[in-house]
Design an enzyme around this catalytic site. Structure first.
Site, PDB file in Angstrom:
ATOM      1  CE1 TYR A 179       8.810   1.767 -14.065  1.00 46.58           C
ATOM      2  CE2 TYR A 179       8.660   3.001 -16.131  1.00 46.58           C
ATOM      3  CZ  TYR A 179       8.144   2.072 -15.237  1.00 46.58           C
ATOM      4  OH  TYR A 179       6.966   1.436 -15.533  1.00 46.58           O
TER       5      TYR A 179
ATOM      6  CG  ASN B 265       1.885   6.881 -22.476  1.00 44.35           C
ATOM      7  OD1 ASN B 265       2.771   6.333 -23.138  1.00 44.35           O
ATOM      8  ND2 ASN B 265       2.075   8.019 -21.847  1.00 44.35           N
TER       9      ASN B 265
ATOM     10  CG  LEU C 114      -2.006  -1.153   1.181  1.00 45.46           C
ATOM     11  CD1 LEU C 114      -2.939  -1.061   2.390  1.00 45.46           C
ATOM     12  CD2 LEU C 114      -2.851  -1.151  -0.108  1.00 45.46           C
TER      13      LEU C 114
ATOM     14  CG  ASN D  63      10.040  -1.261  -4.676  1.00 52.94           C
ATOM     15  OD1 ASN D  63       9.799  -1.579  -3.518  1.00 52.94           O
ATOM     16  ND2 ASN D  63       9.101  -1.158  -5.600  1.00 52.94           N
TER      17      ASN D  63
HETATM   18  N1  LIG Z   1       0.596   3.325 -15.452  1.00 51.73           N
HETATM   19  C1  LIG Z   1       1.302   3.229 -16.589  1.00 51.73           C
HETATM   20  O1  LIG Z   1       1.104   4.005 -17.546  1.00 51.73           O
HETATM   21  C2  LIG Z   1       2.342   2.135 -16.755  1.00 51.73           C
HETATM   22  C3  LIG Z   1       3.009   2.028 -17.985  1.00 51.73           C
HETATM   23  C4  LIG Z   1       3.947   1.012 -18.141  1.00 51.73           C
HETATM   24  C5  LIG Z   1       4.199   0.117 -17.106  1.00 51.73           C
HETATM   25  N2  LIG Z   1       3.554   0.264 -15.913  1.00 51.73           N
HETATM   26  C6  LIG Z   1       3.856  -0.697 -14.830  1.00 51.73           C
HETATM   27  O2  LIG Z   1       2.630  -1.254 -14.391  1.00 51.73           O
HETATM   28  C7  LIG Z   1       2.674  -1.523 -12.993  1.00 51.73           C
HETATM   29  C8  LIG Z   1       1.501  -0.864 -12.314  1.00 51.73           C
HETATM   30  O3  LIG Z   1       1.542   0.542 -12.535  1.00 51.73           O
HETATM   31  P1  LIG Z   1       0.460   1.488 -11.840  1.00 51.73           P
HETATM   32  O4  LIG Z   1       0.379   2.738 -12.627  1.00 51.73           O
HETATM   33  O5  LIG Z   1      -0.766   0.715 -11.572  1.00 51.73           O
HETATM   34  O6  LIG Z   1       1.227   1.810 -10.469  1.00 51.73           O
HETATM   35  P2  LIG Z   1       0.629   1.974  -9.003  1.00 51.73           P
HETATM   36  O7  LIG Z   1       1.660   2.758  -8.246  1.00 51.73           O
HETATM   37  O8  LIG Z   1      -0.755   2.496  -9.036  1.00 51.73           O
HETATM   38  O9  LIG Z   1       0.602   0.469  -8.461  1.00 51.73           O
HETATM   39  C9  LIG Z   1       1.736  -0.191  -7.959  1.00 51.73           C
HETATM   40  C10 LIG Z   1       1.298  -1.012  -6.742  1.00 51.73           C
HETATM   41  O10 LIG Z   1       2.406  -1.763  -6.248  1.00 51.73           O
HETATM   42  C11 LIG Z   1       2.495  -1.615  -4.834  1.00 51.73           C
HETATM   43  N3  LIG Z   1       3.918  -1.795  -4.490  1.00 51.73           N
HETATM   44  C12 LIG Z   1       4.972  -1.064  -4.937  1.00 51.73           C
HETATM   45  N4  LIG Z   1       6.124  -1.532  -4.399  1.00 51.73           N
HETATM   46  C13 LIG Z   1       5.793  -2.606  -3.633  1.00 51.73           C
HETATM   47  C14 LIG Z   1       6.541  -3.509  -2.826  1.00 51.73           C
HETATM   48  N5  LIG Z   1       7.877  -3.404  -2.679  1.00 51.73           N
HETATM   49  N6  LIG Z   1       5.884  -4.496  -2.174  1.00 51.73           N
HETATM   50  C15 LIG Z   1       4.542  -4.614  -2.286  1.00 51.73           C
HETATM   51  N7  LIG Z   1       3.769  -3.772  -3.018  1.00 51.73           N
HETATM   52  C16 LIG Z   1       4.396  -2.780  -3.672  1.00 51.73           C
HETATM   53  C17 LIG Z   1       1.934  -0.227  -4.565  1.00 51.73           C
HETATM   54  O11 LIG Z   1       1.451  -0.060  -3.248  1.00 51.73           O
HETATM   55  C18 LIG Z   1       0.798  -0.155  -5.592  1.00 51.73           C
HETATM   56  O12 LIG Z   1      -0.408  -0.689  -5.099  1.00 51.73           O
HETATM   57  C19 LIG Z   1       4.034  -1.046 -12.518  1.00 51.73           C
HETATM   58  O13 LIG Z   1       4.911  -2.157 -12.480  1.00 51.73           O
HETATM   59  C20 LIG Z   1       4.468  -0.061 -13.595  1.00 51.73           C
HETATM   60  O14 LIG Z   1       5.864   0.022 -13.682  1.00 51.73           O
HETATM   61  C21 LIG Z   1       2.632   1.241 -15.718  1.00 51.73           C
END
Ligand SMILES: NC(=O)c1ccc[n+]([C@@H]2O[C@H](COP(=O)([O-])OP(=O)(O)OC[C@H]3O[C@@H](n4cnc5c(N)ncnc54)[C@H](O)[C@@H]3O)[C@@H](O)[C@H]2O)c1
Length: 327
Positions: free
Chosen positions: A140, A169, A33, A91
């Site tokens: 990243y 995106n 969270l 992480n």
């Molecule tokens: N949103 C985008 O446009 C996008 C694009 C490309 C890739 N991604 C990838 O998709 C995934 C989700 O992205 P998002 O936008 O939903 O992000 P987000 O930050 O909304 O969700 C990430 C979740 O992971 C949890 N988390 C992070 N580190 C943690 C840890 N060490 N242990 C346990 N829980 C942990 C956070 O609490 C959160 O609920 C990520 O891996 C991100 O790199 C997202």
């Protein structure tokens, strides 16, 4: 299937949990969270563990009978990654290494991994397919590429299977407005444009208007978060009948400039969105557009919400209703 979703309390993870539940799967969420939300859990059991906590992670995955993991948990702010590289490696890379080892100890054979277009760096072709050179230009993206390489090596040396889904995106929200995007700080264009329009966010600044694109602003491929969710369902289900390492690019194949996205947001809101032009942001390529031909043919996946107007409308619907849901 009995599935574990890491990061299932976050933006893309929660929409995918919703789609997995709708497809009849049994879902447990593991999340610290840190950027996720309790309101996004949708009644699923939460394992409140940090992926960096090797001991507890391993203990909580044993004897649960999970058949697969969808792994969203990561830190994903490009700017932050530049300032805190060690935290990002710990992480995203360390957390995933711990997860894979805990999965192996618990005999969980398959993983779907959230990767990103950021692994490609500056594009050398108009449409980016899976074979495009991988040369990330920020920390990243480096962490995500290292994880992909680690997963490939693990798959080649054991019975483990991994599918990497490289999103372009992610945008939009589920139409019932019970889930949506809520990052703090928010770095994504659509929520920031909508919040600027609603007076709930900062004034909007565009990062450069002198790129070699039609209107000078950066062009990106926006994919509706529910389309990402359906790709995850297809990917984990396909892994029942295929094994080893695989990777798919996920986008619409349509590029929209920042100014075109703002126009779509203005239509959704019904008002003009004022903005100023700032300087270019370091590490922003002019154009990033996916070829998702492989996902379409091998996963049988088709994006259903590919119009930028629909994506902006769904995001605005969430902005208008989210206060009722943020509990
Ligand atoms: N949103 C985008 O446009 C996008 C694009 C490309 C890739 N991604 C990838 O998709 C995934 C989700 O992205 P998002 O936008 O939903 O992000 P987000 O930050 O909304 O969700 C990430 C979740 O992971 C949890 N988390 C992070 N580190 C943690 C840890 N060490 N242990 C346990 N829980 C942990 C956070 O609490 C959160 O609920 C990520 O891996 C991100 O790199 C997202």
């Amino acid at each position: 299937m009995k599935l574990l979703v890491t990061g299932g309390a976050g933006y893309v993870g929660s929409h995918t949990v919703r789609a997995l539940l709708a497809a009849g799967h049994d879902v447990t969420i593991l999340d610290n969270l840190s950027t996720g939300h309790r309101w996004a859990l949708q009644g699923c059991e939460l394992i409140p563990v940090d992926l960096r906590d090797t001991h507890n992670l391993s203990r909580r995955l044993k004897k649960r009978g999970f058949e697969g993991v969808l792994h969203f948990a990561a830190k994903s702010l490009v700017g932050e990654s530049k300032n805190h590289p060690a935290i990002y490696y710990q992480n995203n890379v360390g957390g995933t290494t711990n997860l894979v080892r805990a999965m192996q100890a618990a005999d969980i054979p398959r993983l779907v991994f959230s990767s990103t277009a950021a692994i490609f760096g500056n594009p050398v072709s108009d449409l980016i397919d899976e074979d495009h050179p991988k040369a990330p230009i920020n920390v990243y993206g480096q962490t995500k590429l290292v994880v992909e390489q680690m997963l490939q090596a693990v798959c080649e040396s054991s019975e483990f299977s991994a599918t990497c889904l490289r999103y372009f995106n992610a945008a939009g929200a589920n139409n019932d407005a019970k889930l949506g995007e809520w990052h703090e700080p928010e770095t994504h264009l659509i929520p920031n444009a909508l919040r600027a329009a609603a007076g709930t966010g900062n004034p909007l600044t565009l990062f450069g208007d002198d790129y070699p694109t039609n209107d000078g602003t950066c062009v990106r491929d926006y994919i509706h978060v529910d389309d990402l969710a359906s790709a995850h369902v297809a990917a984990i289900e396909k892994m029942n009948s295929s094994s080893g390492f695989n990777a798919f690019n996920l986008g619409n194949g349509n590029g929209y400039s920042v100014k075109e996205v703002i126009t779509a947001c203005e239509k959704a809101v019904g008002a003009e969105i004022p903005y100023t032009i700032g300087s270019r942001r370091e590490g922003d390529p002019a154009t990033l557009v996916a070829s998702s031909a492989k996902a379409r043919s091998e996963l049988g996946w088709t994006p259903e919400h590919d119009s930028i107007d629909e994506i902006a409308r769904s995001a605005w619907n969430w902005e208008c209703h989210r206060r009722d849901n943020l509990t």
